[in-house]
Motif scaffolding. Sequence first.
Motif, PDB file in Angstrom:
ATOM      1  N   GLY A 230       0.787  -1.231   0.000  1.00 34.55           N
ATOM      2  CA  GLY A 230       0.000   0.000   0.000  1.00 34.55           C
ATOM      3  C   GLY A 230       0.817   1.277   0.000  1.00 34.55           C
ATOM      4  O   GLY A 230       0.237   2.365   0.112  1.00 34.55           O
ATOM      5  N   LEU A 231       2.134   1.165  -0.144  1.00 39.99           N
ATOM      6  CA  LEU A 231       2.996   2.342  -0.113  1.00 39.99           C
ATOM      7  C   LEU A 231       3.767   2.481  -1.410  1.00 39.99           C
ATOM      8  O   LEU A 231       3.960   1.505  -2.152  1.00 39.99           O
ATOM      9  CB  LEU A 231       3.992   2.243   1.048  1.00 39.99           C
ATOM     10  CG  LEU A 231       3.404   2.144   2.455  1.00 39.99           C
ATOM     11  CD1 LEU A 231       4.529   1.970   3.471  1.00 39.99           C
ATOM     12  CD2 LEU A 231       2.568   3.375   2.782  1.00 39.99           C
ATOM     13  N   GLU A 232       4.255   3.694  -1.680  1.00 38.38           N
ATOM     14  CA  GLU A 232       5.137   3.901  -2.811  1.00 38.38           C
ATOM     15  C   GLU A 232       6.483   3.239  -2.537  1.00 38.38           C
ATOM     16  O   GLU A 232       6.903   3.102  -1.384  1.00 38.38           O
ATOM     17  CB  GLU A 232       5.336   5.395  -3.066  1.00 38.38           C
ATOM     18  CG  GLU A 232       4.093   6.124  -3.530  1.00 38.38           C
ATOM     19  CD  GLU A 232       4.370   7.578  -3.875  1.00 38.38           C
ATOM     20  OE1 GLU A 232       5.553   7.975  -3.820  1.00 38.38           O
ATOM     21  OE2 GLU A 232       3.414   8.302  -4.192  1.00 38.38           O
ATOM     22  N   LEU A 233       7.161   2.828  -3.589  1.00 42.70           N
ATOM     23  CA  LEU A 233       8.474   2.224  -3.420  1.00 42.70           C
ATOM     24  C   LEU A 233       9.476   3.280  -2.970  1.00 42.70           C
ATOM     25  O   LEU A 233       9.449   4.416  -3.461  1.00 42.70           O
ATOM     26  CB  LEU A 233       8.937   1.591  -4.732  1.00 42.70           C
ATOM     27  CG  LEU A 233       8.053   0.468  -5.289  1.00 42.70           C
ATOM     28  CD1 LEU A 233       8.684  -0.104  -6.547  1.00 42.70           C
ATOM     29  CD2 LEU A 233       7.823  -0.613  -4.250  1.00 42.70           C
ATOM     30  N   PRO A 234      10.360   2.945  -2.035  1.00 38.40           N
ATOM     31  CA  PRO A 234      11.352   3.922  -1.582  1.00 38.40           C
ATOM     32  C   PRO A 234      12.412   4.166  -2.648  1.00 38.40           C
ATOM     33  O   PRO A 234      12.710   3.289  -3.459  1.00 38.40           O
ATOM     34  CB  PRO A 234      11.954   3.242  -0.344  1.00 38.40           C
ATOM     35  CG  PRO A 234      11.787   1.778  -0.605  1.00 38.40           C
ATOM     36  CD  PRO A 234      10.484   1.648  -1.361  1.00 38.40           C
ATOM     37  N   ALA A 235      12.980   5.356  -2.604  1.00 40.60           N
ATOM     38  CA  ALA A 235      14.045   5.712  -3.543  1.00 40.60           C
ATOM     39  C   ALA A 235      15.369   5.202  -2.979  1.00 40.60           C
ATOM     40  O   ALA A 235      16.138   5.945  -2.357  1.00 40.60           O
ATOM     41  CB  ALA A 235      14.085   7.223  -3.749  1.00 40.60           C
ATOM     42  N   LEU A 236      15.626   3.925  -3.183  1.00 37.32           N
ATOM     43  CA  LEU A 236      16.764   3.268  -2.532  1.00 37.32           C
ATOM     44  C   LEU A 236      18.118   3.755  -3.045  1.00 37.32           C
ATOM     45  O   LEU A 236      19.141   3.483  -2.422  1.00 37.32           O
ATOM     46  CB  LEU A 236      16.652   1.755  -2.704  1.00 37.32           C
ATOM     47  CG  LEU A 236      15.437   1.106  -2.039  1.00 37.32           C
ATOM     48  CD1 LEU A 236      15.368  -0.373  -2.383  1.00 37.32           C
ATOM     49  CD2 LEU A 236      15.487   1.292  -0.519  1.00 37.32           C
ATOM     50  N   GLN A 237      18.120   4.457  -4.168  1.00 34.14           N
ATOM     51  CA  GLN A 237      19.397   4.954  -4.702  1.00 34.14           C
ATOM     52  C   GLN A 237      19.821   6.275  -4.078  1.00 34.14           C
ATOM     53  O   GLN A 237      20.935   6.743  -4.329  1.00 34.14           O
ATOM     54  CB  GLN A 237      19.305   5.129  -6.232  1.00 34.14           C
ATOM     55  CG  GLN A 237      19.116   3.828  -7.002  1.00 34.14           C
ATOM     56  CD  GLN A 237      17.663   3.373  -7.064  1.00 34.14           C
ATOM     57  OE1 GLN A 237      16.779   4.068  -6.557  1.00 34.14           O
ATOM     58  NE2 GLN A 237      17.417   2.229  -7.683  1.00 34.14           N
ATOM     59  N   THR A 238      18.964   6.896  -3.266  1.00 31.54           N
ATOM     60  CA  THR A 238      19.313   8.178  -2.664  1.00 31.54           C
ATOM     61  C   THR A 238      20.391   7.999  -1.603  1.00 31.54           C
ATOM     62  O   THR A 238      20.550   6.903  -1.036  1.00 31.54           O
ATOM     63  CB  THR A 238      18.083   8.844  -2.037  1.00 31.54           C
ATOM     64  OG1 THR A 238      17.575   7.984  -1.004  1.00 31.54           O
ATOM     65  CG2 THR A 238      17.001   9.088  -3.075  1.00 31.54           C
ATOM     66  N   PRO A 239      21.152   9.052  -1.308  1.00 31.91           N
ATOM     67  CA  PRO A 239      22.231   8.927  -0.329  1.00 31.91           C
ATOM     68  C   PRO A 239      21.769   8.420   1.032  1.00 31.91           C
ATOM     69  O   PRO A 239      22.472   7.617   1.667  1.00 31.91           O
ATOM     70  CB  PRO A 239      22.788  10.356  -0.242  1.00 31.91           C
ATOM     71  CG  PRO A 239      22.499  10.942  -1.591  1.00 31.91           C
ATOM     72  CD  PRO A 239      21.178  10.362  -1.998  1.00 31.91           C
ATOM     73  N   ALA A 240      20.603   8.876   1.490  1.00 31.51           N
ATOM     74  CA  ALA A 240      20.139   8.449   2.820  1.00 31.51           C
ATOM     75  C   ALA A 240      19.925   6.943   2.866  1.00 31.51           C
ATOM     76  O   ALA A 240      20.351   6.265   3.812  1.00 31.51           O
ATOM     77  CB  ALA A 240      18.849   9.188   3.184  1.00 31.51           C
ATOM     78  N   TRP A 241      19.270   6.411   1.842  1.00 26.47           N
ATOM     79  CA  TRP A 241      19.026   4.968   1.812  1.00 26.47           C
ATOM     80  C   TRP A 241      20.323   4.195   1.606  1.00 26.47           C
ATOM     81  O   TRP A 241      20.544   3.145   2.229  1.00 26.47           O
ATOM     82  CB  TRP A 241      18.021   4.628   0.717  1.00 26.47           C
ATOM     83  CG  TRP A 241      16.602   4.781   1.157  1.00 26.47           C
ATOM     84  CD1 TRP A 241      15.729   5.765   0.810  1.00 26.47           C
ATOM     85  CD2 TRP A 241      15.878   3.911   2.040  1.00 26.47           C
ATOM     86  NE1 TRP A 241      14.510   5.571   1.411  1.00 26.47           N
ATOM     87  CE2 TRP A 241      14.571   4.438   2.173  1.00 26.47           C
ATOM     88  CE3 TRP A 241      16.209   2.744   2.726  1.00 26.47           C
ATOM     89  CZ2 TRP A 241      13.592   3.849   2.966  1.00 26.47           C
ATOM     90  CZ3 TRP A 241      15.241   2.134   3.520  1.00 26.47           C
ATOM     91  CH2 TRP A 241      13.943   2.678   3.636  1.00 26.47           C
ATOM     92  N   GLN A 242      21.179   4.679   0.746  1.00 30.89           N
ATOM     93  CA  GLN A 242      22.441   3.983   0.508  1.00 30.89           C
ATOM     94  C   GLN A 242      23.290   3.928   1.787  1.00 30.89           C
ATOM     95  O   GLN A 242      23.927   2.912   2.077  1.00 30.89           O
ATOM     96  CB  GLN A 242      23.218   4.664  -0.623  1.00 30.89           C
ATOM     97  CG  GLN A 242      22.603   4.446  -1.997  1.00 30.89           C
ATOM     98  CD  GLN A 242      22.708   3.008  -2.463  1.00 30.89           C
ATOM     99  OE1 GLN A 242      23.800   2.450  -2.536  1.00 30.89           O
ATOM    100  NE2 GLN A 242      21.573   2.388  -2.763  1.00 30.89           N
ATOM    101  N   THR A 243      23.247   5.004   2.557  1.00 30.12           N
ATOM    102  CA  THR A 243      23.980   5.012   3.826  1.00 30.12           C
ATOM    103  C   THR A 243      23.384   4.000   4.791  1.00 30.12           C
ATOM    104  O   THR A 243      24.110   3.244   5.455  1.00 30.12           O
ATOM    105  CB  THR A 243      23.935   6.420   4.448  1.00 30.12           C
ATOM    106  OG1 THR A 243      24.607   7.334   3.586  1.00 30.12           O
ATOM    107  CG2 THR A 243      24.622   6.433   5.809  1.00 30.12           C
TER     108      THR A 243
END
Length: 284
Positions: free
Chosen positions: A116-129
């Motif tokens: 039920g949620l949008e997919l996270p932007a896993l390529q962003t710096p916050a997610w990569q960290t």
Amino acid sequence: MQNEETDLPSLIPGAVDTHAHVFHQGLALADARRHTPDYDATLAEYLGLLDTHGLTHGVLVQPSFLGTDNRHLTEALRACPARLRGVAVVAPDVAESELQSLSEAGVVGIRLNLIGLELPALQTPAWQTLLARVNALGWHVEVHLQAARLDGVLPALLAAGCRIVVDHFGRPDPALGVLDAGFQYLLKQADSGRVWVKLSAPYRNWTAPACAASGRLATQQLLDVYTPERLMWGSDWPHTEHRHLASYPAATQWLDAWIDDPAQRRAVLADTPLRLFQFQGDTP
């Protein structure tokens, strides 16, 4: 099917239930949630179920309706450090100190519950960290997502070097089952060597009467490519939103219907989860 006292086939000694939730009414709930339980699922009750069914270990997964407040989860883990491990839910900007605290409590992974949620932007710096920190801790990333959307998440997690656990058979479309293109995509990810799948909660994919037969068909296809070394079983207790369809005895009996070979069942129930969830003090 709600009778928790049903006689059961004997389970393998040392077996692990890799998916359960504990909570009680009155806990702070996430503002955005799909479900608000009107009952308690206590640690004492869960431990009693493990004892009754011959299971030595359990994995507690942070419920989606509690959001990123993992305090109740860690309290339960600290009460039984040898018997329990946990999977937490965290924000991508979570502090390093909080991750360390979670690790000390017995957390060994984070969950991305994306239903039920949008997919996270896993390529962003916050997610990569965050993913780099997860890897450094020896944790895995658990993914709960419809099969048709798995290809929007798994490539980025694999590229980041993560170990991935896919929930509930990969959530194939109930109308398509193993013919779901997303489920077929999941089968192809076995070659990565870094994806595990939970054989759990068949009622989230199929009607209750079909749980044994449809779950068996999916399990056999998963066994062919993943082998028992990367498959695990979970009760999904207390079967949130599906308590009228499931029980702990039913969860164990479905597994009996899915896997015949004793060696395969030993691996799925004990050997594989003991390693992945670090009950033996190491990482896979």
